[in-house]
Motif scaffolding. Sequence first.
Motif, PDB file in Angstrom:
ATOM      1  N   LYS A  81       0.841  -1.189   0.000  1.00 23.24           N
ATOM      2  CA  LYS A  81       0.000   0.000   0.000  1.00 23.24           C
ATOM      3  C   LYS A  81       0.885   1.250   0.000  1.00 23.24           C
ATOM      4  O   LYS A  81       1.896   1.309   0.678  1.00 23.24           O
ATOM      5  CB  LYS A  81      -0.865  -0.035   1.257  1.00 23.24           C
ATOM      6  CG  LYS A  81      -2.014   0.894   1.261  1.00 23.24           C
ATOM      7  CD  LYS A  81      -2.904   0.602   2.458  1.00 23.24           C
ATOM      8  CE  LYS A  81      -4.200   1.349   2.278  1.00 23.24           C
ATOM      9  NZ  LYS A  81      -5.219   0.897   3.188  1.00 23.24           N
ATOM     10  N   GLY A  82       0.505   2.241  -0.796  1.00 17.29           N
ATOM     11  CA  GLY A  82       1.218   3.504  -0.795  1.00 17.29           C
ATOM     12  C   GLY A  82       2.565   3.470  -1.483  1.00 17.29           C
ATOM     13  O   GLY A  82       3.545   4.000  -0.977  1.00 17.29           O
ATOM     14  N   GLY A  83       2.644   2.864  -2.659  1.00 17.91           N
ATOM     15  CA  GLY A  83       3.924   2.787  -3.355  1.00 17.91           C
ATOM     16  C   GLY A  83       3.737   2.699  -4.852  1.00 17.91           C
ATOM     17  O   GLY A  83       2.677   3.017  -5.396  1.00 17.91           O
ATOM     18  N   PRO A  84       4.792   2.236  -5.531  1.00 15.00           N
ATOM     19  CA  PRO A  84       4.706   2.128  -6.986  1.00 15.00           C
ATOM     20  C   PRO A  84       3.808   0.964  -7.409  1.00 15.00           C
ATOM     21  O   PRO A  84       3.686  -0.030  -6.700  1.00 15.00           O
ATOM     22  CB  PRO A  84       6.154   1.876  -7.408  1.00 15.00           C
ATOM     23  CG  PRO A  84       6.772   1.207  -6.234  1.00 15.00           C
ATOM     24  CD  PRO A  84       6.102   1.814  -5.028  1.00 15.00           C
ATOM     25  N   ALA A  85       3.191   1.128  -8.575  1.00 11.57           N
ATOM     26  CA  ALA A  85       2.348   0.076  -9.152  1.00 11.57           C
ATOM     27  C   ALA A  85       2.583   0.037 -10.657  1.00 11.57           C
ATOM     28  O   ALA A  85       2.693   1.082 -11.303  1.00 11.57           O
ATOM     29  CB  ALA A  85       0.884   0.350  -8.854  1.00 11.57           C
ATOM     30  N   THR A  86       2.655  -1.153 -11.198  1.00 15.29           N
ATOM     31  CA  THR A  86       2.830  -1.341 -12.635  1.00 15.29           C
ATOM     32  C   THR A  86       1.462  -1.372 -13.302  1.00 15.29           C
ATOM     33  O   THR A  86       0.556  -2.070 -12.842  1.00 15.29           O
ATOM     34  CB  THR A  86       3.581  -2.651 -12.922  1.00 15.29           C
ATOM     35  OG1 THR A  86       4.837  -2.611 -12.245  1.00 15.29           O
ATOM     36  CG2 THR A  86       3.821  -2.848 -14.409  1.00 15.29           C
ATOM     37  N   VAL A  87       1.310  -0.623 -14.389  1.00 20.37           N
ATOM     38  CA  VAL A  87       0.065  -0.583 -15.146  1.00 20.37           C
ATOM     39  C   VAL A  87       0.082  -1.731 -16.153  1.00 20.37           C
ATOM     40  O   VAL A  87       1.031  -1.868 -16.924  1.00 20.37           O
ATOM     41  CB  VAL A  87      -0.087   0.765 -15.890  1.00 20.37           C
ATOM     42  CG1 VAL A  87      -1.395   0.805 -16.674  1.00 20.37           C
ATOM     43  CG2 VAL A  87       0.003   1.929 -14.918  1.00 20.37           C
ATOM     44  N   LEU A 106       5.416   0.557 -17.344  1.00 18.52           N
ATOM     45  CA  LEU A 106       4.696   1.768 -16.963  1.00 18.52           C
ATOM     46  C   LEU A 106       4.349   1.696 -15.476  1.00 18.52           C
ATOM     47  O   LEU A 106       3.674   0.771 -15.055  1.00 18.52           O
ATOM     48  CB  LEU A 106       3.416   1.916 -17.789  1.00 18.52           C
ATOM     49  CG  LEU A 106       3.586   1.910 -19.310  1.00 18.52           C
ATOM     50  CD1 LEU A 106       2.234   2.017 -19.987  1.00 18.52           C
ATOM     51  CD2 LEU A 106       4.485   3.037 -19.746  1.00 18.52           C
ATOM     52  N   GLN A 107       4.815   2.658 -14.714  1.00 19.12           N
ATOM     53  CA  GLN A 107       4.572   2.654 -13.274  1.00 19.12           C
ATOM     54  C   GLN A 107       4.016   3.987 -12.810  1.00 19.12           C
ATOM     55  O   GLN A 107       4.447   5.042 -13.270  1.00 19.12           O
ATOM     56  CB  GLN A 107       5.852   2.347 -12.501  1.00 19.12           C
ATOM     57  CG  GLN A 107       6.308   0.930 -12.657  1.00 19.12           C
ATOM     58  CD  GLN A 107       7.474   0.575 -11.763  1.00 19.12           C
ATOM     59  OE1 GLN A 107       7.817  -0.569 -11.675  1.00 19.12           O
ATOM     60  NE2 GLN A 107       8.098   1.505 -11.098  1.00 19.12           N
ATOM     61  N   VAL A 108       3.054   3.901 -11.895  1.00 18.28           N
ATOM     62  CA  VAL A 108       2.485   5.071 -11.243  1.00 18.28           C
ATOM     63  C   VAL A 108       2.572   4.858  -9.740  1.00 18.28           C
ATOM     64  O   VAL A 108       2.775   3.739  -9.279  1.00 18.28           O
ATOM     65  CB  VAL A 108       1.012   5.312 -11.660  1.00 18.28           C
ATOM     66  CG1 VAL A 108       0.912   5.698 -13.119  1.00 18.28           C
ATOM     67  CG2 VAL A 108       0.151   4.099 -11.360  1.00 18.28           C
ATOM     68  N   THR A 109       2.426   5.926  -8.970  1.00 16.98           N
ATOM     69  CA  THR A 109       2.410   5.817  -7.519  1.00 16.98           C
ATOM     70  C   THR A 109       0.965   5.884  -7.049  1.00 16.98           C
ATOM     71  O   THR A 109       0.213   6.779  -7.462  1.00 16.98           O
ATOM     72  CB  THR A 109       3.213   6.971  -6.878  1.00 16.98           C
ATOM     73  OG1 THR A 109       4.556   6.888  -7.371  1.00 16.98           O
ATOM     74  CG2 THR A 109       3.235   6.854  -5.364  1.00 16.98           C
ATOM     75  N   ILE A 110       0.570   4.915  -6.220  1.00 14.87           N
ATOM     76  CA  ILE A 110      -0.808   4.863  -5.720  1.00 14.87           C
ATOM     77  C   ILE A 110      -0.812   4.753  -4.200  1.00 14.87           C
ATOM     78  O   ILE A 110       0.173   4.328  -3.595  1.00 14.87           O
ATOM     79  CB  ILE A 110      -1.583   3.674  -6.329  1.00 14.87           C
ATOM     80  CG1 ILE A 110      -0.883   2.341  -6.019  1.00 14.87           C
ATOM     81  CG2 ILE A 110      -1.758   3.863  -7.837  1.00 14.87           C
ATOM     82  CD1 ILE A 110      -1.682   1.119  -6.402  1.00 14.87           C
ATOM     83  N   GLU A 111      -1.924   5.125  -3.592  1.00  9.63           N
ATOM     84  CA  GLU A 111      -2.085   5.006  -2.148  1.00  9.63           C
ATOM     85  C   GLU A 111      -2.648   3.644  -1.758  1.00  9.63           C
ATOM     86  O   GLU A 111      -2.455   3.184  -0.649  1.00  9.63           O
ATOM     87  CB  GLU A 111      -3.027   6.106  -1.639  1.00  9.63           C
ATOM     88  CG  GLU A 111      -2.482   7.501  -1.820  1.00  9.63           C
ATOM     89  CD  GLU A 111      -3.485   8.564  -1.395  1.00  9.63           C
ATOM     90  OE1 GLU A 111      -4.512   8.224  -0.777  1.00  9.63           O
ATOM     91  OE2 GLU A 111      -3.223   9.743  -1.680  1.00  9.63           O
ATOM     92  N   GLN A 112      -3.362   2.999  -2.674  1.00  5.99           N
ATOM     93  CA  GLN A 112      -4.025   1.736  -2.394  1.00  5.99           C
ATOM     94  C   GLN A 112      -3.053   0.562  -2.473  1.00  5.99           C
ATOM     95  O   GLN A 112      -1.996   0.658  -3.081  1.00  5.99           O
ATOM     96  CB  GLN A 112      -5.179   1.509  -3.378  1.00  5.99           C
ATOM     97  CG  GLN A 112      -6.274   2.547  -3.298  1.00  5.99           C
ATOM     98  CD  GLN A 112      -5.916   3.858  -3.976  1.00  5.99           C
ATOM     99  OE1 GLN A 112      -4.916   3.981  -4.671  1.00  5.99           O
ATOM    100  NE2 GLN A 112      -6.746   4.867  -3.763  1.00  5.99           N
ATOM    101  N   GLY A 113      -3.469  -0.553  -1.896  1.00  6.12           N
ATOM    102  CA  GLY A 113      -2.670  -1.764  -1.941  1.00  6.12           C
ATOM    103  C   GLY A 113      -3.433  -2.900  -2.595  1.00  6.12           C
ATOM    104  O   GLY A 113      -4.575  -2.723  -3.043  1.00  6.12           O
ATOM    105  N   PRO A 114      -2.818  -4.091  -2.658  1.00  7.81           N
ATOM    106  CA  PRO A 114      -3.476  -5.246  -3.271  1.00  7.81           C
ATOM    107  C   PRO A 114      -4.848  -5.506  -2.652  1.00  7.81           C
ATOM    108  O   PRO A 114      -5.034  -5.404  -1.439  1.00  7.81           O
ATOM    109  CB  PRO A 114      -2.510  -6.397  -2.978  1.00  7.81           C
ATOM    110  CG  PRO A 114      -1.177  -5.728  -2.841  1.00  7.81           C
ATOM    111  CD  PRO A 114      -1.473  -4.403  -2.188  1.00  7.81           C
ATOM    112  N   GLY A 115      -5.814  -5.802  -3.517  1.00  7.64           N
ATOM    113  CA  GLY A 115      -7.171  -6.078  -3.070  1.00  7.64           C
ATOM    114  C   GLY A 115      -8.070  -4.851  -3.065  1.00  7.64           C
ATOM    115  O   GLY A 115      -9.272  -4.954  -2.835  1.00  7.64           O
ATOM    116  N   GLU A 116      -7.500  -3.683  -3.332  1.00  5.68           N
ATOM    117  CA  GLU A 116      -8.286  -2.447  -3.365  1.00  5.68           C
ATOM    118  C   GLU A 116      -8.373  -1.942  -4.799  1.00  5.68           C
ATOM    119  O   GLU A 116      -7.714  -2.468  -5.691  1.00  5.68           O
ATOM    120  CB  GLU A 116      -7.626  -1.386  -2.475  1.00  5.68           C
ATOM    121  CG  GLU A 116      -7.549  -1.780  -1.009  1.00  5.68           C
ATOM    122  CD  GLU A 116      -6.839  -0.740  -0.171  1.00  5.68           C
ATOM    123  OE1 GLU A 116      -7.465  -0.265   0.786  1.00  5.68           O
ATOM    124  OE2 GLU A 116      -5.679  -0.393  -0.483  1.00  5.68           O
TER     125      GLU A 116
END
Length: 171
Positions: A63-69, A111-121
């Motif tokens: 939660k609260g980190g980088p995420a791959t699109v 492609l990576q973005v920063t999100i506040e959510q974590g897995p399952g959200e």
Amino acid sequence: MKRSLLTRTRGAALVVAVSAALVGCTATSPMQTMETPGSPADGIPVDLGVVQVKNLALVSDAKGGPATVTGAVENTGSKDATVTIAAGESQVTAQVKANSAVLLSQEGPRLQVTIEQGPGENADLMLTSTTGATSQAPAPVRPATGYYEEYAPTAPASPSDSPSPDASPSS
């Protein structure tokens, strides 16, 4: 022997009657999934007019980190298009040639973005196309395990240093 034949006939008639009753139940009570539009994939579809995003999902370990699109972008239009995917202040772009498709984070750079959510959200994304279409979409965040292990984020995404890939069209 006559009694055995009579028992078999009654048994067969009972099986036919029960089968007909069960078939009748499904005819008068359709499956709920047939009435609900959806996507049979892990991600979501996003309609941007002649540009369609399919199976859009984010892959993140925490939660609260980088995420791959991940997902696919298809351009059925006659002109090249650029799709911008934004998560808060962080955004990435993918270029799609006319009448072709690209696989996000597979063709070209990750492609990576920063999100506040974590897995399952779900993470709210804003998608914009140079064709003029815009859509907000609640993309699911998947853990970087199993099928998604190869899409685990590689480095922290930064709002000021977002990649702008020139992805190659798929055949």
